[in-house]
Design a protein around this motif. Structure first.
Motif, mmCIF file in Angstrom:
data_model
loop_
_atom_site.group_PDB
_atom_site.id
_atom_site.type_symbol
_atom_site.label_atom_id
_atom_site.label_comp_id
_atom_site.label_asym_id
_atom_site.label_seq_id
_atom_site.Cartn_x
_atom_site.Cartn_y
_atom_site.Cartn_z
ATOM 1 N N THR A 20 14.121 9.179 0.195
ATOM 2 C CA THR A 20 15.365 9.228 0.970
ATOM 3 C C THR A 20 15.607 10.615 1.558
ATOM 4 N N ASP A 21 14.654 11.554 1.368
ATOM 5 C CA ASP A 21 14.855 12.893 1.904
ATOM 6 C C ASP A 21 14.605 12.918 3.412
ATOM 7 N N ALA A 22 14.711 14.106 4.010
ATOM 8 C CA ALA A 22 14.587 14.216 5.465
ATOM 9 C C ALA A 22 13.229 13.739 5.950
ATOM 10 N N ALA A 23 12.174 14.051 5.198
ATOM 11 C CA ALA A 23 10.839 13.604 5.598
ATOM 12 C C ALA A 23 10.742 12.085 5.538
ATOM 13 N N GLY A 24 11.286 11.494 4.481
ATOM 14 C CA GLY A 24 11.277 10.036 4.368
ATOM 15 C C GLY A 24 12.057 9.374 5.485
ATOM 16 N N ARG A 25 13.175 9.974 5.852
ATOM 17 C CA ARG A 25 13.969 9.411 6.952
ATOM 18 C C ARG A 25 13.218 9.514 8.277
ATOM 19 N N ALA A 26 12.482 10.608 8.485
ATOM 20 C CA ALA A 26 11.681 10.748 9.705
ATOM 21 C C ALA A 26 10.597 9.678 9.754
ATOM 22 N N GLY A 34 0.814 -1.200 0.000
ATOM 23 C CA GLY A 34 0.000 0.000 0.000
ATOM 24 C C GLY A 34 0.845 1.247 0.000
ATOM 25 N N SER A 35 0.371 2.274 0.652
ATOM 26 C CA SER A 35 1.073 3.556 0.663
ATOM 27 C C SER A 35 1.507 3.926 2.072
ATOM 28 N N VAL A 36 2.636 4.617 2.143
ATOM 29 C CA VAL A 36 3.101 5.264 3.371
ATOM 30 C C VAL A 36 3.274 6.736 3.026
ATOM 31 N N ASN A 37 2.484 7.591 3.642
ATOM 32 C CA ASN A 37 2.477 9.012 3.306
ATOM 33 C C ASN A 37 2.863 9.860 4.497
ATOM 34 N N VAL A 38 3.166 11.107 4.203
ATOM 35 C CA VAL A 38 3.118 12.157 5.217
ATOM 36 C C VAL A 38 1.778 12.852 5.050
ATOM 37 N N ASP A 39 0.937 12.771 6.065
ATOM 38 C CA ASP A 39 -0.363 13.447 6.053
ATOM 39 C C ASP A 39 -0.208 14.837 6.663
ATOM 40 N N ARG A 40 -0.662 15.843 5.926
ATOM 41 C CA ARG A 40 -0.685 17.211 6.466
ATOM 42 C C ARG A 40 -2.134 17.504 6.847
ATOM 43 N N LEU A 41 -2.395 17.542 8.143
ATOM 44 C CA LEU A 41 -3.763 17.659 8.644
ATOM 45 C C LEU A 41 -4.103 19.109 8.954
ATOM 46 N N PRO A 83 -0.432 7.922 15.503
ATOM 47 C CA PRO A 83 1.011 8.107 15.685
ATOM 48 C C PRO A 83 1.328 9.536 16.093
ATOM 49 N N PRO A 84 2.456 9.750 16.756
ATOM 50 C CA PRO A 84 2.815 11.113 17.167
ATOM 51 C C PRO A 84 3.143 11.970 15.946
ATOM 52 N N PRO A 85 3.051 13.300 16.080
ATOM 53 C CA PRO A 85 3.389 14.187 14.953
ATOM 54 C C PRO A 85 4.826 13.985 14.504
ATOM 55 N N LEU A 86 5.052 14.141 13.213
ATOM 56 C CA LEU A 86 6.408 14.125 12.679
ATOM 57 C C LEU A 86 7.070 15.463 12.994
ATOM 58 N N PRO A 87 8.410 15.489 13.066
ATOM 59 C CA PRO A 87 9.099 16.754 13.351
ATOM 60 C C PRO A 87 8.792 17.783 12.271
ATOM 61 N N SER A 91 -0.859 20.033 11.427
ATOM 62 C CA SER A 91 0.170 19.121 11.914
ATOM 63 C C SER A 91 0.519 18.129 10.820
ATOM 64 N N LEU A 92 1.649 17.472 10.980
ATOM 65 C CA LEU A 92 2.119 16.473 10.027
ATOM 66 C C LEU A 92 2.241 15.134 10.737
ATOM 67 N N ARG A 93 1.790 14.072 10.061
ATOM 68 C CA ARG A 93 1.727 12.771 10.715
ATOM 69 C C ARG A 93 1.950 11.676 9.683
ATOM 70 N N LEU A 94 2.523 10.583 10.129
ATOM 71 C CA LEU A 94 2.668 9.405 9.290
ATOM 72 C C LEU A 94 1.284 8.870 8.933
ATOM 73 N N GLY A 95 1.063 8.551 7.659
ATOM 74 C CA GLY A 95 -0.241 8.075 7.233
ATOM 75 C C GLY A 95 -0.146 7.208 5.995
ATOM 76 N N GLY A 96 -1.272 7.104 5.284
ATOM 77 C CA GLY A 96 -1.347 6.243 4.108
ATOM 78 C C GLY A 96 -2.087 4.961 4.427
ATOM 79 N N GLY A 97 -2.801 4.431 3.411
ATOM 80 C CA GLY A 97 -3.605 3.233 3.643
ATOM 81 C C GLY A 97 -2.792 2.042 4.088
ATOM 82 N N GLY A 98 -1.617 1.845 3.488
ATOM 83 C CA GLY A 98 -0.769 0.724 3.899
ATOM 84 C C GLY A 98 -0.308 0.869 5.337
#
Length: 285
Positions: free
Chosen positions: A63-69, A8-15, A272-276, A34-41
């Motif tokens: 592989t960027d900073a958001a992906g690493r977080a 599935g997907s792993v996203n950064v959700d901007r709520l 999940p907790p907010p992403l940095p 806020s920003l949070r880990l999301g996506g259907g997968g």
């Protein structure tokens, strides 16, 4: 517990939390972002992890900073990430507008909506769950030939989803509430399809099988803070019940139960907790 291959997907959700319901033509005011880990997968995998299952995720991750977080949080949650595909494409958040009543409106980037799965790892698992928009021809047929599959009905009617069970939301697939729902689903899921399960928000879940249709009531809940991922949690609960050998109706009731736990923020099923914020914004500016 079981080993589940989640494709599935792993996203950064901007709520964006709105102070009034979303209405066309009006000026919108937000109370917070806020920003949070999301996506259907991720959402389904997180609920499966909370239920004690081993989950191998198959999804692209920048592989960027958001992906690493994101990777840091996924590792902390105990996901098996060996099948994750690294990409140099920058992370683009998926925007989710959340009204005061908890209902969400999703705005997806065109680039992520255009993704097509082109390969799968040759991993052994007890079951596969498929929730993606597009796949290369023959790829999912080969998967279903070696593993039991539960899949979300794809948004495009030209896509096939060979599976034993298909899950759909009436918000996306209103046609599946009709009398010919199972026949129409079999055209997508193939001859091995046993059940079509249709969620209807707070309405009853419809279970459509070759010989019968069953409506399963959804208990009333206190108004949730948000409904994002409720359908994904339902899928996790259904898989949990099905793996235990339950018939489809009992597995669907398990799905209803787990979706309710997620919406209520029950212990073990919290968001999940907010992403940095600074790290993610630096990667996506």
């Amino acid at each position: 517990m079981a080993h589940v291959l989640v494709i599935g997907s792993v996203n950064v959700d901007r709520l964006w939390r709105l102070t009034a319901p979303l209405r066309a033509g009006e000026r919108l005011t937000r109370s917070e972002m806020s920003l949070r880990l999301g996506g259907g997968g991720f959402n389904t995998g997180a609920a499966l992890r909370a239920l004690g299952h081993r989950v191998t995720l198959v999804a692209p991750l920048s592989t960027d900073a958001a992906g690493r977080a994101c990777r840091t949080q996924l590792e902390a949650m105990g996901f098996d990430l060996r099948a994750m595909r690294e990409t140099d494409a920058p992370t683009v958040p998926l925007d989710i507008l959340i009204g005061p009543e908890g209902e969400r409106t999703i705005i997806a980037p065109a680039g992520t909506e255009a993704r097509r799965l082109t390969s799968l790892p040759a991993l052994e698992a007890d079951i596969a769950y498929v929730n993606l928009r597009r796949a290369a021809p023959g790829l999912l047929e080969a998967l279903a030939a070696r593993l039991p599959v539960v899949a979300q009905v794809p948004l495009e009617r030209t896509e096939s989803r060979p599976a034993q069970v298909l899950i759909a939301s009436s918000a996306d697939h209103a046609l599946f509430t009709g009398a010919d729902a199972f026949r129409e689903a079999r055209a997508i899921g193939g001859d091995d399809l046993r059940s079509l399960v249709v969620t209807q928000g707070a309405g009853p879940v419809l279970l459509c099988e070759a010989e019968r249709r069953t409506a399963l009531p959804v208990p009333a809940l206190a108004a949730p803070a948000e409904t994002t991922g409720a359908g994904d949690a339902f899928a996790a609960g259904f898989i949990d019940g099905w793996l235990a050998g339950s018939p489809a109706a009992a597995a669907a009731r398990r799905g209803i139960e787990i979706a309710g736990r997620v919406l209520a923020g029950a212990p073990g099923f919290q968001r999940p907790p907010p992403l940095p914020l600074a790290t993610v914004l630096a990667a996506t500016d």
